[in-house]
Design a protein around this motif. Structure first.
Motif, PDB file in Angstrom:
ATOM      1  N   UNK A 254      34.417 -33.493 -94.646  1.00  0.00           N
ATOM      2  CA  UNK A 254      35.815 -33.262 -94.977  1.00  0.00           C
ATOM      3  C   UNK A 254      36.034 -31.943 -95.932  1.00  0.00           C
ATOM      4  N   UNK A 255      36.710 -30.986 -95.534  1.00  0.00           N
ATOM      5  CA  UNK A 255      37.145 -29.801 -96.186  1.00  0.00           C
ATOM      6  C   UNK A 255      38.402 -30.259 -96.938  1.00  0.00           C
ATOM      7  N   UNK A 256      38.465 -29.350 -98.082  1.00  0.00           N
ATOM      8  CA  UNK A 256      39.754 -29.322 -98.842  1.00  0.00           C
ATOM      9  C   UNK A 256      40.979 -29.003 -98.023  1.00  0.00           C
ATOM     10  N   UNK A 257      40.687 -27.826 -97.285  1.00  0.00           N
ATOM     11  CA  UNK A 257      41.810 -27.563 -96.535  1.00  0.00           C
ATOM     12  C   UNK A 257      41.209 -26.573 -95.242  1.00  0.00           C
ATOM     13  N   UNK A 258      41.954 -26.761 -94.215  1.00  0.00           N
ATOM     14  CA  UNK A 258      41.384 -26.168 -92.819  1.00  0.00           C
ATOM     15  C   UNK A 258      41.331 -24.553 -93.026  1.00  0.00           C
ATOM     16  N   UNK A 259      40.058 -24.311 -92.360  1.00  0.00           N
ATOM     17  CA  UNK A 259      39.885 -22.812 -92.329  1.00  0.00           C
ATOM     18  C   UNK A 259      40.850 -21.913 -91.567  1.00  0.00           C
ATOM     19  N   UNK A 260      41.043 -20.630 -91.932  1.00  0.00           N
ATOM     20  CA  UNK A 260      41.975 -19.944 -91.278  1.00  0.00           C
ATOM     21  C   UNK A 260      41.763 -19.671 -89.652  1.00  0.00           C
ATOM     22  N   UNK A 261      42.660 -19.759 -88.999  1.00  0.00           N
ATOM     23  CA  UNK A 261      42.662 -19.483 -87.729  1.00  0.00           C
ATOM     24  C   UNK A 261      41.835 -20.807 -86.843  1.00  0.00           C
ATOM     25  N   UNK A 320      44.462 -24.975-109.158  1.00  0.00           N
ATOM     26  CA  UNK A 320      44.444 -24.851-107.759  1.00  0.00           C
ATOM     27  C   UNK A 320      43.407 -23.890-107.098  1.00  0.00           C
ATOM     28  N   UNK A 321      42.132 -23.745-107.641  1.00  0.00           N
ATOM     29  CA  UNK A 321      41.293 -22.861-106.867  1.00  0.00           C
ATOM     30  C   UNK A 321      40.832 -23.545-105.638  1.00  0.00           C
ATOM     31  N   UNK A 322      41.060 -22.630-104.512  1.00  0.00           N
ATOM     32  CA  UNK A 322      40.448 -23.014-103.252  1.00  0.00           C
ATOM     33  C   UNK A 322      41.596 -23.965-102.458  1.00  0.00           C
ATOM     34  N   UNK A 323      42.759 -24.140-103.143  1.00  0.00           N
ATOM     35  CA  UNK A 323      43.886 -24.946-102.588  1.00  0.00           C
ATOM     36  C   UNK A 323      45.090 -24.040-101.909  1.00  0.00           C
ATOM     37  N   UNK A 324      45.147 -23.029-102.735  1.00  0.00           N
ATOM     38  CA  UNK A 324      46.393 -22.238-102.474  1.00  0.00           C
ATOM     39  C   UNK A 324      46.088 -21.319-101.406  1.00  0.00           C
ATOM     40  N   UNK A 325      47.070 -21.013-100.553  1.00  0.00           N
ATOM     41  CA  UNK A 325      47.038 -20.227 -99.112  1.00  0.00           C
ATOM     42  C   UNK A 325      48.079 -19.310 -99.033  1.00  0.00           C
ATOM     43  N   UNK A 326      47.704 -17.894 -98.756  1.00  0.00           N
ATOM     44  CA  UNK A 326      48.949 -17.261 -98.690  1.00  0.00           C
ATOM     45  C   UNK A 326      49.765 -17.325 -97.459  1.00  0.00           C
ATOM     46  N   UNK A 327      50.856 -17.455 -97.774  1.00  0.00           N
ATOM     47  CA  UNK A 327      52.083 -17.621 -96.567  1.00  0.00           C
ATOM     48  C   UNK A 327      52.294 -16.682 -95.604  1.00  0.00           C
ATOM     49  N   UNK A 328      51.898 -15.181 -96.040  1.00  0.00           N
ATOM     50  CA  UNK A 328      51.956 -14.021 -95.047  1.00  0.00           C
ATOM     51  C   UNK A 328      50.712 -13.935 -94.045  1.00  0.00           C
ATOM     52  N   UNK A 329      49.687 -14.003 -94.626  1.00  0.00           N
ATOM     53  CA  UNK A 329      48.471 -13.658 -93.806  1.00  0.00           C
ATOM     54  C   UNK A 329      47.555 -14.741 -93.621  1.00  0.00           C
ATOM     55  N   UNK A 353      45.725 -15.539-109.536  1.00  0.00           N
ATOM     56  CA  UNK A 353      45.700 -15.849-108.144  1.00  0.00           C
ATOM     57  C   UNK A 353      45.827 -14.682-107.155  1.00  0.00           C
ATOM     58  N   UNK A 354      44.884 -14.412-106.643  1.00  0.00           N
ATOM     59  CA  UNK A 354      44.905 -13.197-105.629  1.00  0.00           C
ATOM     60  C   UNK A 354      44.432 -13.641-104.039  1.00  0.00           C
ATOM     61  N   UNK A 355      45.279 -12.933-103.134  1.00  0.00           N
ATOM     62  CA  UNK A 355      45.052 -13.098-101.789  1.00  0.00           C
ATOM     63  C   UNK A 355      43.805 -12.375-101.391  1.00  0.00           C
ATOM     64  N   UNK A 356      43.098 -13.151-100.526  1.00  0.00           N
ATOM     65  CA  UNK A 356      41.754 -12.281 -99.951  1.00  0.00           C
ATOM     66  C   UNK A 356      42.161 -11.006 -98.941  1.00  0.00           C
ATOM     67  N   UNK A 357      43.113 -11.167 -98.355  1.00  0.00           N
ATOM     68  CA  UNK A 357      43.821 -10.269 -97.324  1.00  0.00           C
ATOM     69  C   UNK A 357      44.383  -8.936 -98.239  1.00  0.00           C
ATOM     70  N   UNK A 358      44.331  -8.783 -99.745  1.00  0.00           N
ATOM     71  CA  UNK A 358      44.635  -7.823-100.441  1.00  0.00           C
ATOM     72  C   UNK A 358      43.579  -6.962-100.870  1.00  0.00           C
ATOM     73  N   UNK A 359      42.255  -7.475-100.724  1.00  0.00           N
ATOM     74  CA  UNK A 359      40.872  -6.964-100.973  1.00  0.00           C
ATOM     75  C   UNK A 359      40.489  -5.869 -99.938  1.00  0.00           C
TER      76      UNK A 359
END
Length: 455
Positions: A254-261, A320-329, A353-359
């Protein structure tokens, strides 16, 4: 009043490759052709299609929708290509068929008619069990065949040639399949091993050098992901010993949240993990790096993991480490402490808290998201206070759950054709008429019994 039967179809393929090859489209076309031949019509909302979902599990998004629709009484007839499209296991087939039957749904298989006699039903059940047995036997033969081929040193049992090699198929004259070194890619592989093993560079620095040199990945991407470089450095094929059986199947984790895509519901009912090295079967292939350099790199990676684990243990925990997801990307947010240059000589006890997509460095030097970062202490405090407040008033949780459930049910009902609502109304009217017809009979029976008792 409309007496038109509400028709639905269900189609499924197990893998993404089957979905891309169009086999799911051929199923849908055959089902719609049969529906038209039966003089019925189907709306798009009643097409339930699970593309790339295993039939070994009942937890499938579109199958769940279909079962909900059948429970609401909005399906009269269901068209399916074959019983194995409905479920791979006979027990699951029997469960679904019984469920559809109790909901008044007529199931039509294109390549197999539903039995009307006990003998025909028994034949269908036996065919389902035999088919399940045959699939298990074929899978076991396939597994043992690959295992035997790996022990003989055949490379065609491997999933494919890694970066730096080219796979040559078995020739008609009997020449076995083999790996051939691709010189330009092999030079890149050798450079990566030397950078990490001899110069002790980090994976991030390796990726930067590859980007500066303009080296593209095997798929042609101009930027490299850390996981790709990590996989290259861990692959024993580069020292001349490719490995079969590096992973093994285990229960679904079980994952904490579903992976992107990826879907919220897992498409496979199992997970894969790395097997012990003693269980690997080595297959000789042409070497690109020496065994000594490969072992040096493994020691360096182990040292890097140790240092990373120490840094992670010393780092403060974030709520919220590993729980928050960017609402844009839709990439994850991660906690990043304030750098010394950004702190400007001041003590900063908080992080962001920084979005991975901004790196930018993760995506070839260009950002794919411009969402703002959020201070960890403020967001953690806000979420924590809201959670505590909700736990103090459990009735609010119950009311909100019921409200959302009601919204889902109403939206699901609105999505179906009006003919289904007309059908439900007719069923209620029939039930009402039967009830009113039975009431005088019961009263007259009671009156006759009373007269008999008095006499």
């Amino acid at each position: 009043m409309s007496n038109v039967a509400m028709v639905a179809l269900y189609a499924r393929v197990s893998s993404e490759q089957q979905s891309k090859r169009g086999t799911i489209d051929s199923q849908i076309a055959a089902l719609k052709e049969r529906i038209q031949a039966d003089g019925a019509q189907i709306v798009e909302d009643m097409c339930f299609v699970d593309a790339g979902v295993s039939g070994a599990t009942l937890v499938r998004p579109q199958l769940e929708r279909l079962r909900d629709a059948a429970a609401l009484g909005t399906v009269d007839r269901l068209y399916i290509l074959a019983p194995d499209r409905l479920a791979r296991k006979y027990a699951h087939q029997a469960l679904l068929m019984e469920e559809f039957s109790s909901c008044g749904v007529q199931v039509v298989f294109l390549n197999h008619a539903i039995g009307t006699t006990p003998e025909e039903s028994l034949l269908l059940q036996m065919q389902g069990m035999i088919a399940e047995y045959e699939r298990a036997k074929i899978a076991e033969r396939h597994r043992r065949g690959k295992l035997h081929g790996a022990k003989r040193g055949t490379v065609n049992v491997l999933s494919g040639a890694p970066y730096g090699y080219r796979y040559i198929r078995r020739q008609l004259d009997g020449t076995p399949a083999r790996y051939v070194i691709e010189l330009p890619q092999a030079a890149t592989v050798k450079a990566i091993f030397e950078w990490v093993g001899l110069e002790r560079l980090s994976l991030g620095e390796v990726i930067r050098r590859l980007g500066e040199a303009g080296t593209v990945t095997a798929s042609g991407k101009p930027y490299w992901d850390r996981s790709v470089v990590w996989g290259i450095l861990r692959n024993p094929a580069y020292m001349g010993r490719a490995a079969f059986g590096k992973t093994q199947v285990c229960d679904h984790q079980v994952r904490v949240r579903a992976q992107r895509h990826s879907a919220d519901v897992p498409r496979k009912p199992y997970s894969a993990k790395r097997a012990d090295r003693q269980q690997w079967i080595e297959i000789p292939v042409p070497a690109i790096v020496s065994e000594a350099l490969f072992e040096i790199v493994q020691e360096q990676l182990a040292e890097n993991r140790k240092l990373a684990r120490q840094r992670r243990d010393n780092a403060p925990l974030r709520l919220l480490q590993g729980l928050t997801v960017c609402g844009q990307c839709r990439y994850a947010y991660y906690a990043k402490k304030v750098s010394k240059s950004a702190a400007k000589g001041h003590q900063r006890d908080y992080a962001y808290y920084r979005c991975v997509g901004t790196d930018a460095y993760r995506f070839g030097g260009e950002r794919i998201c411009d969402n703002l970062q959020v201070r960890t202490d403020k967001l953690d405090d806000l979420v924590w206070h809201q959670v505590v407040e909700l736990l103090r008033h459990p009735d609010r949780l119950k009311d909100e759950y019921e409200r959302r459930l009601d919204v889902m049910e109403r939206s699901e009902k609105r999505g179906f054709d009006t003919g289904s609502l007309e059908k439900q109304r007719l069923q209620l009217e029939k039930s009402k008429s039967r009830l009113t017809t039975a009431t005088p009979t019961v009263s007259s029976t009671r009156s006759t019994s009373s007269q008999g008792c008095s006499s």
